[in-house]
Design an enzyme around this catalytic site. Sequence first.
Site, PDB file in Angstrom:
ATOM      1  NE  ARG A   1     -20.892   5.640 -17.635  1.00 29.73           N
ATOM      2  CZ  ARG A   1     -20.167   5.881 -18.721  1.00 29.73           C
ATOM      3  NH1 ARG A   1     -18.920   6.361 -18.591  1.00 29.73           N
ATOM      4  NH2 ARG A   1     -20.637   5.659 -19.923  1.00 29.73           N
TER       5      ARG A   1
ATOM      6  CG  ASN B   1     -24.242   3.580 -21.719  1.00 29.37           C
ATOM      7  OD1 ASN B   1     -24.763   4.639 -22.051  1.00 29.37           O
ATOM      8  ND2 ASN B   1     -22.938   3.436 -21.559  1.00 29.37           N
TER       9      ASN B   1
ATOM     10  CG  MET C   1     -21.895   8.733 -19.950  1.00 31.32           C
ATOM     11  SD  MET C   1     -20.378   9.657 -19.612  1.00 31.32           S
ATOM     12  CE  MET C   1     -21.001  10.939 -18.536  1.00 31.32           C
ATOM     13  CB  CYS C   2     -26.757   5.651 -18.973  1.00 31.57           C
ATOM     14  SG  CYS C   2     -28.001   6.668 -19.804  1.00 31.57           S
ATOM     15  N   GLY C   3     -24.875   5.137 -16.636  1.00 26.68           N
ATOM     16  CA  GLY C   3     -24.091   4.178 -15.875  1.00 26.68           C
ATOM     17  C   GLY C   3     -24.946   2.966 -15.543  1.00 26.68           C
TER      18      GLY C   3
END
Length: 302
Positions: free
Chosen positions: A32, A176, A1-3
């Site tokens: 995130r 992402n 999970m990334c933002g």
Amino acid sequence: MCGIVGLFLKDKSLEPELGSLLSSMLVTMTDRGPDSAGIAIYGGANGNKAKITIQSASPAKDFDDLEHDLRRALDAPVSVEVKSTHAVITLAKDKLDEGRAALATLRPDVRVMSSGDAIEIYKETGLPKDVISRFGVSSMSGTHGIGHTRMATESAVTTLGAHPFSTGSDQCLVHNGSLSNHNNLRRELVREGMTFETQNDTEVAAAYLTAEMAKGKDLGEALTGALSDLDGFFTFVVGTKSGFGVVRDPIACKPAVMAETDRYVAFGSEYRALVNLPGIEDARIWEPEPATVYFWDHEKAA
């Protein structure tokens, strides 16, 4: 999970606020991805000048007398602005390639974050608020920018592993998701002459787009090709000197939301990244469709 976040300004009066607006968006996405963060800012292009943004693990050593050493090597004017572990080198556009070659000889331990007419990339390990503060991003102006906060899943937590990735002049990408065919694609791109500094799948995606645009495609066309050539789950936000693009894979399981007004186009992994933008209450809000390319360009709009 990334933002991931992105902001493309239509209204020139907002350009002095780009860094502040983009920083606020990215900090909101901190939960995130707390491992590393980075931002690409596009702005300040001068027709005769180019910029190289570099990073060093030992800035006191590597940046000392760098301006003097480059001037002597290039026999041309050069300026170096140090910003913590990064430095922005400004030089004549026709000296850009020669400047990069001189850097490799004079300071072999530094790493090029970006180069081109307009782009500057700042990235490090740590929380978005700390990375933003370290480089003074909130005070930067520009025409458009993208940002990323990372939760590492498939490669090391390092500065080089942070996003954005830049593999071509004035080009960068944040991501992402995860790609399943990046190893095979990396080998193909190496055969085509591309080079890589990490094992990160996102660097492969960035290099793919660079290679496709080198064949004459614009960003929109390159992103369309990515839908058939890249396997996996992905949401990409991509920048070029004058453009800003978004694409999601055909399943589109990674969250994304966009907003558009007559003053800007904005992207966020979640709506909360957009809530502090001016006029957001009147914006057109939508979720980007799967396997659909969204592309804005200052030059084509002019």
